[in-house]
Design a protein around this motif. Structure first.
Motif, short mmCIF file in Angstrom:
data_model
loop_
_atom_site.label_atom_id
_atom_site.label_comp_id
_atom_site.label_asym_id
_atom_site.label_seq_id
_atom_site.Cartn_x
_atom_site.Cartn_y
_atom_site.Cartn_z
N PRO A 13 55.62 22.85 38.92
CA PRO A 13 55.43 24.28 38.70
C PRO A 13 55.59 25.05 40.00
N ALA A 14 56.05 26.32 39.89
CA ALA A 14 56.32 27.13 41.08
C ALA A 14 55.06 27.34 41.90
N GLY A 15 53.91 27.44 41.22
CA GLY A 15 52.67 27.69 41.95
C GLY A 15 51.97 26.43 42.41
N GLY A 16 52.66 25.30 42.42
CA GLY A 16 52.03 24.04 42.80
C GLY A 16 51.35 23.39 41.61
N GLY A 17 50.56 22.37 41.84
CA GLY A 17 49.90 21.67 40.76
C GLY A 17 50.68 20.46 40.30
N GLU A 18 50.13 19.78 39.33
CA GLU A 18 50.75 18.56 38.83
C GLU A 18 52.02 18.89 38.05
N PRO A 19 53.05 18.09 38.26
CA PRO A 19 54.27 18.30 37.43
C PRO A 19 53.98 17.97 35.97
N ARG A 20 54.65 18.64 35.08
CA ARG A 20 54.48 18.35 33.66
C ARG A 20 55.83 18.34 32.97
N HIS A 21 55.86 17.68 31.85
CA HIS A 21 57.11 17.52 31.11
C HIS A 21 56.94 18.15 29.72
N ALA A 22 57.89 18.96 29.35
CA ALA A 22 57.88 19.57 28.01
C ALA A 22 58.72 18.73 27.07
N VAL A 23 58.19 18.49 25.88
CA VAL A 23 58.91 17.76 24.85
C VAL A 23 59.32 18.75 23.77
N VAL A 24 60.60 18.86 23.53
CA VAL A 24 61.11 19.78 22.52
C VAL A 24 61.57 18.99 21.31
N VAL A 25 61.03 19.31 20.15
CA VAL A 25 61.42 18.65 18.91
C VAL A 25 62.29 19.62 18.12
N PRO A 26 63.57 19.37 17.98
CA PRO A 26 64.44 20.30 17.25
C PRO A 26 64.11 20.30 15.76
N LEU A 27 64.31 21.46 15.14
CA LEU A 27 64.06 21.58 13.70
C LEU A 27 65.21 20.98 12.91
N ALA A 28 64.87 20.37 11.79
CA ALA A 28 65.91 19.88 10.89
C ALA A 28 66.57 21.03 10.14
N ASP A 29 65.83 22.11 9.96
CA ASP A 29 66.33 23.24 9.18
C ASP A 29 65.74 24.53 9.74
N GLU A 30 66.59 25.48 10.09
CA GLU A 30 66.10 26.74 10.67
C GLU A 30 65.86 27.81 9.62
N GLU A 31 66.14 27.51 8.35
CA GLU A 31 65.96 28.51 7.30
C GLU A 31 64.53 29.07 7.24
N PRO A 32 63.48 28.24 7.31
CA PRO A 32 62.12 28.82 7.26
C PRO A 32 61.86 29.84 8.37
N LEU A 33 62.36 29.56 9.60
CA LEU A 33 62.17 30.51 10.69
C LEU A 33 62.90 31.82 10.41
N ARG A 34 64.13 31.70 9.94
CA ARG A 34 64.90 32.90 9.63
C ARG A 34 64.25 33.68 8.49
#
Length: 236
Positions: free
Chosen positions: A2-23
């Motif tokens: 992180p820019a402000g220091g601190g422990e590094p962290r990892h983001a896990v992104v899970v893609p959607l199978a279908d974007e229709e509900p979001l739309r």
């Protein structure tokens, strides 16, 4: 890191199978914001996408909040049908006969989840099956006018109980449907709106919604004739 220091962290992104509900939810949020803005906050908005479990859940996501406004626009465009229209109509047909005023909290109508004022429905050619029926019922019960275009026109129910050896299903027309005011004629015709407003290609291109705008106009006009019910003040 992180820019402000601190422990590094990892983001896990899970893609959607279908974007229709979001739309879909973005579309509903946009319609609701439009109704709120154009009516000066006086009208609530509900969309019912089908007459099955998902549609019954959708109407309850915002029902209690939206019915507290003075009037209500109920959008059943592109309703895919099912078998819960009786439950939806039962909610819309409720009429306030009393109020519960808890100390320090917002008053609640009796019965609950009841519209305070006028109800206007919006339908289109993709409102089908139980989506046809709900509009016929709204008209027959005098709940309010229907705005938009003639509905799909398919209310004869089918049986899907026969499966062939290759896994396909054979359906049979089995449940004929008669509706007050239309008789047997919803099948192959649909429900005619009280106010016909087509969606033109240029409306889609400009993201305009003349059907919804007309529903808002009618609801506000009805409020001028008959103000919404309001809770009484506490006794002195």
């Amino acid at each position: 890191a992180p820019a402000g220091g601190g422990e590094p962290r990892h983001a896990v992104v899970v893609p959607l199978a279908d974007e229709e509900p979001l739309r879909y939810h973005a579309w509903v949020a946009g319609r609701r914001a439009h109704v709120h803005e154009r009516s000066g906050g006086r009208l609530g908005y509900l969309h019912v996408p089908d007459m099955q479990a998902p549609g019954w859940a959708q109407i309850h996501r915002d029902l209690r909040v939206e019915v507290t406004r003075e009037g209500l626009v109920v959008d059943v465009r592109e309703n895919r049908g099912g078998n819960t229209s009786q439950l939806v109509v039962e909610k819309l047909a409720r009429r306030i006969v009393g109020w519960d005023l808890p100390r320090g909290m917002r008053p609640e109508s009796y019965p609950q989840d009841a519209p305070r004022g006028p109800v206007v429905a919006v339908a289109d050619e993709f409102s089908g099956s139980d989506g046809d029926i709900v509009n016929a019922a709204i008209r027959a019960l005098g709940i309010g006018p229907v705005v938009g275009t003639r509905t799909w026109g398919g209310v004869i129910g089918i049986d899907s109980r026969y499966t062939l050896v290759d896994g396909t299903v054979v359906t049979q027309p089995k449940y004929a449907f008669w509706l007050q005011g239309a008789g047997w004629d919803v099948e192959n015709h649909g429900v005619d709106p009280d106010v016909e407003i087509p969606m033109r290609p240029q409306d889609w291109a400009a993201d305009e919604d003349p059907q919804l705008n007309e529903a808002i106009r009618l609801a506000l006009e009805a409020l001028e004739r008959q103000p919404a019910k309001t809770p009484p003040g506490l006794p002195t």
